[in-house]
Scaffold this active site. Structure first.
Site, PDB file in Angstrom:
ATOM      1  N   CYS A 116       0.855  -1.191   0.000  1.00  0.00           N
ATOM      2  CA  CYS A 116       0.000   0.000   0.000  1.00  0.00           C
ATOM      3  C   CYS A 116       0.885   1.233   0.000  1.00  0.00           C
ATOM      4  O   CYS A 116       1.704   1.421   0.892  1.00  0.00           O
ATOM      5  CB  CYS A 116      -0.904   0.020   1.231  1.00  0.00           C
ATOM      6  SG  CYS A 116      -1.950   1.481   1.329  1.00  0.00           S
ATOM      7  N   GLU A 154      -4.899  -8.618  -1.765  1.00  0.00           N
ATOM      8  CA  GLU A 154      -4.830  -8.723  -0.305  1.00  0.00           C
ATOM      9  C   GLU A 154      -3.940  -7.625   0.236  1.00  0.00           C
ATOM     10  O   GLU A 154      -2.922  -7.273  -0.381  1.00  0.00           O
ATOM     11  CB  GLU A 154      -4.274 -10.098   0.082  1.00  0.00           C
ATOM     12  CG  GLU A 154      -4.198 -10.349   1.591  1.00  0.00           C
ATOM     13  CD  GLU A 154      -2.765 -10.362   2.117  1.00  0.00           C
ATOM     14  OE1 GLU A 154      -2.574 -10.834   3.254  1.00  0.00           O
ATOM     15  OE2 GLU A 154      -1.845  -9.881   1.415  1.00  0.00           O
ATOM     16  N   ARG A 205      -5.021 -13.014  12.153  1.00  0.00           N
ATOM     17  CA  ARG A 205      -4.359 -12.252  11.090  1.00  0.00           C
ATOM     18  C   ARG A 205      -5.423 -11.583  10.226  1.00  0.00           C
ATOM     19  O   ARG A 205      -5.779 -12.076   9.153  1.00  0.00           O
ATOM     20  CB  ARG A 205      -3.482 -13.187  10.244  1.00  0.00           C
ATOM     21  CG  ARG A 205      -2.614 -12.476   9.210  1.00  0.00           C
ATOM     22  CD  ARG A 205      -1.823 -13.478   8.377  1.00  0.00           C
ATOM     23  NE  ARG A 205      -0.927 -12.822   7.451  1.00  0.00           N
ATOM     24  CZ  ARG A 205       0.294 -12.388   7.763  1.00  0.00           C
ATOM     25  NH1 ARG A 205       0.747 -12.541   8.991  1.00  0.00           N
ATOM     26  NH2 ARG A 205       1.058 -11.810   6.860  1.00  0.00           N
ATOM     27  N   ARG A 207      -6.832  -9.448   7.552  1.00  0.00           N
ATOM     28  CA  ARG A 207      -6.365  -8.864   6.301  1.00  0.00           C
ATOM     29  C   ARG A 207      -7.574  -8.474   5.456  1.00  0.00           C
ATOM     30  O   ARG A 207      -8.643  -9.086   5.551  1.00  0.00           O
ATOM     31  CB  ARG A 207      -5.479  -9.841   5.519  1.00  0.00           C
ATOM     32  CG  ARG A 207      -4.116 -10.086   6.149  1.00  0.00           C
ATOM     33  CD  ARG A 207      -3.284  -8.819   6.185  1.00  0.00           C
ATOM     34  NE  ARG A 207      -1.924  -9.015   6.674  1.00  0.00           N
ATOM     35  CZ  ARG A 207      -1.562  -8.904   7.938  1.00  0.00           C
ATOM     36  NH1 ARG A 207      -2.476  -8.621   8.874  1.00  0.00           N
ATOM     37  NH2 ARG A 207      -0.304  -9.068   8.299  1.00  0.00           N
TER      38      ARG A 207
END
Length: 498
Positions: A116, A154, A205, A207
């Site tokens: 990102c 993702e 986790r 995501r």
């Protein structure tokens, strides 16, 4: 044997039949692949693992990190016949020129765990031009030229946070302008929400997954009222508190050079000292330690705190100091006895004189999962582990008195036991695993998306996904995980008699 155990192999409940699954996968391997896919920012192959599981064939891989690329090639490319090996690229920017066709072969699915980056806000165009200069733009260029049927992206959860609203809008708008129907509501998911039989693992986790189906620009810009592919919730009645970290561990006797993962004498002494306090609290008062950070250097009566100093501090810090003072006042006799019994405690490093207890009613610090952090020792219940990240403190398994090995960390991500790091530096292996995508979580969202959008997708892709066994992670978990699930999940065992 428990009456519920036959359900482990009952296809009407779930596809647990190992022989049947192997036959299906063998048939796919002998014939032509049901679909082709490109794997960008590929890491060590989390997307590859689940897309191969679905009957796909990788035609293109891009990964800039040399050691990660070597791990990928060793595990996923070299075992293939030369004619079936994908193109392996080192830098996606070189394959996506501005004015020429992209240097990526046609494919049906594009998967990418992309970084990102900040987007330019000049003009607030929120589309393809504004994505230029970022790595997302390179993904968009490939989608624009190749228009695969499905795109699966993702990223970290923060990409949907308030500081990244603009970036999120650019991504969604760009995908729609290219022709992909996508939801503006993020799909946030974690592997610990899946039961073992569906590819879950004991790792929290969260995501963000972005899934799009190519329907053409007109439809994509008009069909915007799309719900998220999945919601962040346990699947099929799975109780996330049933996870057991032991299910991803190797027997210590099978670990090469196991001594290098064991705690040092100093580390053991830190845990022993704090464990003594845990046990004293249980023995004297039958209570666990509080959940706020315990700062032993600041244990003093509350009446001694200076209100002016507290006022000048950040509120979070003043609150911790007040709570520690009250903890000292309430348990002064226990603390004094504990300090007398642990005279070396004051010589510990400052960060080891702090403890954060998040282990609920666990009876001993040695029964928890620990992290030696700059802010102190953090202890968690041994149910599931926090998210693996690229650079962090490796989890310490208290019952084993050692750290998680790279291979065990890989299994937290859903990789099978055959995954090889081939003598690579442990630091590189931990980094690669931490940067990866969780196989089971990716498979769950991809399979759910294909099922939902089946009418707009190629028949071969839909058939392949529906045909694939529900569990993409193979032997990542010990068999005990499936046995426990069969015995304790209402969806499998039926109503429990009262």
């Amino acid at each position: 044997m428990n009456d519920a155990l036959p359900l482990l192999f009952d296809e009407s409940a779930r596809e647990f039949d190992i022989a049947d699954s192997s036959a299906k996968l063998g048939a796919m391997a002998k014939g032509s692949a049901a679909f082709r896919y490109a794997d960008l920012f590929a890491g060590i192959g989390g997307f590859h693992a689940m897309l191969d599981h679905a009957g796909g064939r990788c035609v293109y891989v891009s990964e800039i990190d040399r050691e990660a690329r070597q791990t990928y090639v060793r595990n996923w490319v070299e075992p293939l016949p030369p004619a079936q090996r994908p193109i392996v690229n080192t830098d996606i920017t070189l394959a996506t020129p501005d004015e020429e066709a992209v240097d990526v072969p046609p494919h049906d699915v594009l998967a990418a765990g992309f970084p990102c980056q900040p987007f330019s806000k000049s003009g607030y165009q929120r589309g393809m031009e504004e994505a230029r200069g970022t790595l997302f733009w390179n993904i968009a260029r490939i989608l624009e030229d190749r228009t695969p049927a499905v795109v699966l992206l993702e990223n970290v959860r923060n990409i949907t946070g308030p500081r990244h609203t603009h970036e999120w809008d650019v991504i969604i708008q760009t995908l729609r302008e290219i022709g992909y129907r996508v939801s503006a509501t993020p799909s946030v998911f974690s592997p610990h929400l899946l039961p073992p039989s569906l590819g879950g693992t004991p790792q929290v986790r969260d995501r963000v997954f972005i899934l799009g189906t190519y329907v053409g620009r007109d439809r994509a810009l008009s069909e915007t009222n799309v719900p998220p592919t999945v919601v962040r919730a346990p699947v099929d009645g799975w109780n996330v508190h049933h996870w057991d970290a032991e299910w991803i561990l190797d027997d210590d006797s099978t670990i090469a050079e196991v001594s290098k993962y064991r705690l040092s004498v100093d580390e053991t002494s830190w845990v022993d000292a704090w464990d003594d306090l845990v046990r004293r609290m249980w023995a004297a008062k039958g209570i666990r330690l509080p959940g706020f950070p315990l700062w032993a250097d600041d244990w003093a009566p509350e009446r001694g705190l200076d209100p002016f100093e507290l006022e000048a501090m950040p509120r979070w810090k003043s609150q911790i100091l007040i709570k520690n003072a009250r903890f000292y006042d309430e348990h002064r006799s226990i603390i004094r006895g504990w300090k007398r019994a642990n005279p070396t405690f004051n010589s510990f490093p400052a960060s080891r004189r702090k403890l954060e207890w998040q282990a609920q009613d666990t009876a001993s610090l040695w029964d928890t999962v620990m992290h030696f952090r700059p802010s102190g020792i953090r202890a968690k219940a041994p149910t599931y582990l926090p998210a693996l990240v690229a650079i962090t403190q490796t989890s310490v398994i208290g019952t084993r008195r050692r750290r998680l090995t790279p291979h065990e960390a890989a299994r937290l991500q859903g990789f099978g036991r055959a995954l090889s790091f081939d003598g690579q530096r442990d630091t590189a292996s931990y980094k690669q695993v931490g940067n990866g995508v969780a196989v089971g979580a990716a498979w769950h969202v991809f399979r759910t998306h294909v099922e939902r959008d089946a009418a707009d997708l190629p028949d071969a892709l839909v058939r392949a996904v529906r045909m694939a066994p529900l569990n993409p992670t193979g032997d990542a978990l010990a068999e005990a995980a499936l046995i426990h699930e069969a015995r304790n999940t209402p969806a499998l065992t039926g109503p429990v008699a009262s």
